[in-house]
Motif scaffolding. Sequence first.
Motif, PDB file in Angstrom:
ATOM      1  N   ALA A  48       0.773  -1.128   0.192  1.00 29.45           N
ATOM      2  CA  ALA A  48       0.021  -0.079   0.103  1.00 29.45           C
ATOM      3  C   ALA A  48       0.817   1.366  -0.065  1.00 29.45           C
ATOM      4  CB  ALA A  48      -0.998   0.077   1.243  1.00 29.45           C
ATOM      5  N   ALA A  49       1.895   1.318   0.824  1.00 29.29           N
ATOM      6  CA  ALA A  49       2.796   2.365   0.852  1.00 29.29           C
ATOM      7  C   ALA A  49       3.622   2.673  -0.581  1.00 29.29           C
ATOM      8  CB  ALA A  49       3.950   2.182   1.996  1.00 29.29           C
ATOM      9  N   SER A  50       3.940   1.586  -1.289  1.00 27.29           N
ATOM     10  CA  SER A  50       4.314   1.509  -2.413  1.00 27.29           C
ATOM     11  C   SER A  50       3.611   2.150  -3.587  1.00 27.29           C
ATOM     12  CB  SER A  50       4.813   0.196  -2.845  1.00 27.29           C
ATOM     13  OG  SER A  50       5.362   0.218  -4.494  1.00 27.29           O
ATOM     14  N   LEU A  51       2.283   1.770  -3.374  1.00 27.04           N
ATOM     15  CA  LEU A  51       1.268   2.209  -4.454  1.00 27.04           C
ATOM     16  C   LEU A  51       0.843   3.687  -4.188  1.00 27.04           C
ATOM     17  CD1 LEU A  51      -1.324  -0.802  -4.555  1.00 27.04           C
ATOM     18  CD2 LEU A  51       0.116   0.105  -6.352  1.00 27.04           C
ATOM     19  N   THR A  52       1.055   3.935  -2.875  1.00 25.41           N
ATOM     20  CA  THR A  52       0.833   5.526  -2.610  1.00 25.41           C
ATOM     21  C   THR A  52       1.877   6.176  -3.088  1.00 25.41           C
ATOM     22  OG1 THR A  52      -0.311   5.054  -0.597  1.00 25.41           O
ATOM     23  CG2 THR A  52       0.311   7.048  -0.814  1.00 25.41           C
ATOM     24  N   ARG A  53       2.993   5.922  -3.024  1.00 27.50           N
ATOM     25  CA  ARG A  53       4.357   6.629  -3.629  1.00 27.50           C
ATOM     26  C   ARG A  53       4.221   6.793  -5.304  1.00 27.50           C
ATOM     27  NH1 ARG A  53       7.122   3.721   0.432  1.00 27.50           N
ATOM     28  NH2 ARG A  53       7.646   2.215  -1.109  1.00 27.50           N
ATOM     29  N   ILE A  55       1.235   6.591  -6.986  1.00 29.45           N
ATOM     30  CA  ILE A  55       0.271   7.380  -7.434  1.00 29.45           C
ATOM     31  C   ILE A  55       0.747   8.833  -7.299  1.00 29.45           C
ATOM     32  CG2 ILE A  55      -1.795   8.235  -6.619  1.00 29.45           C
ATOM     33  CD1 ILE A  55      -2.643   5.318  -6.246  1.00 29.45           C
ATOM     34  N   GLN A  56       1.538   9.175  -6.321  1.00 33.53           N
ATOM     35  CA  GLN A  56       2.041  10.564  -5.913  1.00 33.53           C
ATOM     36  C   GLN A  56       3.144  11.132  -6.989  1.00 33.53           C
ATOM     37  OE1 GLN A  56       3.695  10.438  -2.034  1.00 33.53           O
ATOM     38  NE2 GLN A  56       1.756  10.860  -0.999  1.00 33.53           N
ATOM     39  N   ASP A  57       3.928  10.020  -7.361  1.00 35.67           N
ATOM     40  CA  ASP A  57       4.792  10.412  -8.462  1.00 35.67           C
ATOM     41  C   ASP A  57       4.162  10.618  -9.709  1.00 35.67           C
ATOM     42  OD1 ASP A  57       6.930   9.779  -6.761  1.00 35.67           O
ATOM     43  OD2 ASP A  57       7.348   7.847  -7.187  1.00 35.67           O
TER      44      ASP A  57
END
Length: 104
Positions: A48-53, A55-57
């Motif tokens: 989830a943290a990787s996906l959040t990063r 998406i932000q990128d």
Amino acid sequence: MAGLLAWAADVVGRGGQSDEESDNPDSITLIFTTPEQEQYARDLDSKAASLTRSIQDLRLRIPPSDISQRLPDLHAQSLASNAALALQLNAHSTTREQAQQRED
């Protein structure tokens, strides 16, 4: 009386806990029975943290709305400029050919 009710609602809302994690409205208390479940939850958290990063990128790569609104105009201006340059080049070439024909 209102203060007492607010205090009671606060205590009940937090389940009687007073640590910092319970102040987060998105936090959920999880109960794990096996180490595999704990590992699975950690894996999901890291994904989830990787996906959040990611998406932000990706959001950072999206141009601002004012630029995207100007893109059609820039494209039209580029096409018009290319057409004008092509006409000038053709006119210059034709003029040079005509001048050479006169000299011959």
